[in-house]
Design a protein around this motif. Structure first.
Motif, short mmCIF file in Angstrom:
data_model
loop_
_atom_site.label_atom_id
_atom_site.label_comp_id
_atom_site.label_asym_id
_atom_site.label_seq_id
_atom_site.Cartn_x
_atom_site.Cartn_y
_atom_site.Cartn_z
N ALA A 13 -15.43 -2.44 -11.20
CA ALA A 13 -16.43 -1.40 -11.49
C ALA A 13 -16.71 -0.57 -10.24
CB ALA A 13 -17.71 -2.03 -12.03
N LYS A 14 -16.83 -1.22 -9.10
CA LYS A 14 -17.11 -0.52 -7.84
C LYS A 14 -15.97 0.43 -7.47
CE LYS A 14 -18.54 -1.42 -3.10
NZ LYS A 14 -19.97 -1.28 -3.00
N LEU A 15 -14.76 0.08 -7.86
CA LEU A 15 -13.58 0.89 -7.54
C LEU A 15 -13.26 1.89 -8.65
CD1 LEU A 15 -11.31 -1.89 -6.00
CD2 LEU A 15 -12.69 -0.18 -4.79
N GLY A 16 -14.21 2.17 -9.51
CA GLY A 16 -14.00 3.19 -10.54
C GLY A 16 -13.29 2.64 -11.76
N ASN A 17 -13.56 1.40 -12.11
CA ASN A 17 -12.97 0.75 -13.29
C ASN A 17 -11.45 0.65 -13.22
OD1 ASN A 17 -15.42 0.10 -14.61
ND2 ASN A 17 -15.60 2.26 -15.18
N ARG A 18 -10.96 0.31 -12.02
CA ARG A 18 -9.51 0.10 -11.87
C ARG A 18 -9.10 -1.10 -12.70
NH1 ARG A 18 -6.79 2.72 -8.11
NH2 ARG A 18 -5.32 1.04 -7.69
N SER A 19 -7.87 -1.08 -13.16
CA SER A 19 -7.37 -2.20 -13.96
C SER A 19 -7.20 -3.43 -13.08
CB SER A 19 -6.04 -1.84 -14.60
OG SER A 19 -5.02 -1.76 -13.62
N ARG A 20 -7.17 -4.57 -13.72
CA ARG A 20 -6.97 -5.83 -13.02
C ARG A 20 -5.66 -5.81 -12.24
NH1 ARG A 20 -8.77 -11.16 -14.17
NH2 ARG A 20 -7.25 -12.71 -13.57
N SER A 21 -4.60 -5.32 -12.87
CA SER A 21 -3.29 -5.29 -12.19
C SER A 21 -3.30 -4.33 -11.01
CB SER A 21 -2.17 -4.96 -13.17
OG SER A 21 -2.38 -3.70 -13.75
N ALA A 22 -4.02 -3.21 -11.12
CA ALA A 22 -4.11 -2.26 -10.00
C ALA A 22 -4.85 -2.89 -8.81
CB ALA A 22 -4.82 -0.99 -10.43
N VAL A 23 -5.87 -3.69 -9.09
CA VAL A 23 -6.60 -4.37 -8.01
C VAL A 23 -5.66 -5.34 -7.30
CG1 VAL A 23 -8.43 -6.06 -7.52
CG2 VAL A 23 -8.90 -4.11 -9.02
N TYR A 24 -4.89 -6.11 -8.07
CA TYR A 24 -3.96 -7.06 -7.45
C TYR A 24 -2.82 -6.35 -6.72
CZ TYR A 24 -6.57 -10.98 -9.20
OH TYR A 24 -7.56 -11.89 -9.43
N ASP A 25 -2.40 -5.19 -7.20
CA ASP A 25 -1.41 -4.38 -6.47
C ASP A 25 -1.99 -3.92 -5.13
OD1 ASP A 25 0.48 -4.62 -8.48
OD2 ASP A 25 0.09 -2.63 -9.35
N ASP A 26 -3.27 -3.49 -5.14
CA ASP A 26 -3.94 -3.08 -3.90
C ASP A 26 -4.06 -4.24 -2.92
OD1 ASP A 26 -4.21 -0.47 -4.79
OD2 ASP A 26 -6.28 -0.72 -5.46
N LEU A 27 -4.34 -5.43 -3.43
CA LEU A 27 -4.42 -6.62 -2.56
C LEU A 27 -3.06 -6.89 -1.91
CD1 LEU A 27 -6.52 -9.07 -4.73
CD2 LEU A 27 -7.08 -8.28 -2.44
N ALA A 28 -2.00 -6.83 -2.70
CA ALA A 28 -0.66 -7.10 -2.17
C ALA A 28 -0.25 -6.07 -1.13
CB ALA A 28 0.35 -7.13 -3.32
N ALA A 29 -0.71 -4.83 -1.30
CA ALA A 29 -0.35 -3.75 -0.36
C ALA A 29 -1.29 -3.69 0.84
CB ALA A 29 -0.36 -2.42 -1.10
N GLY A 30 -2.33 -4.54 0.87
CA GLY A 30 -3.26 -4.55 2.00
C GLY A 30 -4.33 -3.48 1.92
N ARG A 31 -4.48 -2.84 0.77
CA ARG A 31 -5.52 -1.81 0.63
C ARG A 31 -6.89 -2.39 0.31
NH1 ARG A 31 -0.92 0.77 -1.79
NH2 ARG A 31 -1.49 -0.10 -3.80
N LEU A 32 -6.92 -3.68 0.01
CA LEU A 32 -8.18 -4.39 -0.22
C LEU A 32 -8.15 -5.67 0.60
CD1 LEU A 32 -8.65 -4.11 -4.09
CD2 LEU A 32 -9.99 -2.96 -2.34
N PRO A 33 -9.32 -6.12 1.08
CA PRO A 33 -9.35 -7.38 1.83
C PRO A 33 -9.10 -8.56 0.89
CG PRO A 33 -11.58 -6.56 1.51
CD PRO A 33 -10.64 -5.50 0.99
N LYS A 34 -8.58 -9.63 1.45
CA LYS A 34 -8.31 -10.84 0.67
C LYS A 34 -9.65 -11.43 0.19
CE LYS A 34 -3.87 -10.99 1.35
NZ LYS A 34 -3.06 -10.37 0.35
N PRO A 35 -9.67 -11.95 -1.03
CA PRO A 35 -10.90 -12.55 -1.54
C PRO A 35 -11.11 -13.97 -1.00
CG PRO A 35 -9.17 -12.75 -3.16
CD PRO A 35 -8.60 -11.95 -2.02
N LEU A 36 -12.34 -14.44 -1.16
CA LEU A 36 -12.65 -15.84 -0.90
C LEU A 36 -12.44 -16.59 -2.21
CD1 LEU A 36 -16.04 -15.40 0.95
CD2 LEU A 36 -13.82 -15.82 1.98
#
Length: 61
Positions: A13-36
């Motif tokens: 929601a904070k990222l503008g309702n990005r899809s789940r797969s888009a969030v994980y793509d961003d994680l893999a590309a380093g555009r988002l910090p790793k989660p706890l």
């Protein structure tokens, strides 16, 4: 100051309702910090996420 931890749903929601797969793509590309990982679930510290996004914006500008 208390850190708020975002769930995947709150992060999306904070990222503008990005899809789940888009969030994980961003994680893999380093555009988002790793989660706890707590209890098998992922959580993102909101202050760390905000700082990471600010730094990305500075790199682009």
């Amino acid at each position: 100051m208390t850190t708020k931890y975002l769930t995947l749903t709150e992060l999306r929601a904070k990222l503008g309702n990005r899809s789940r797969s888009a969030v994980y793509d961003d994680l893999a590309a380093g555009r988002l910090p790793k989660p706890l990982k707590l209890g098998g679930r992922n959580y993102w510290p909101e202050d760390e996420l905000d700082a990471h996004l600010r730094n990305l914006r500075k790199e682009v500008a």
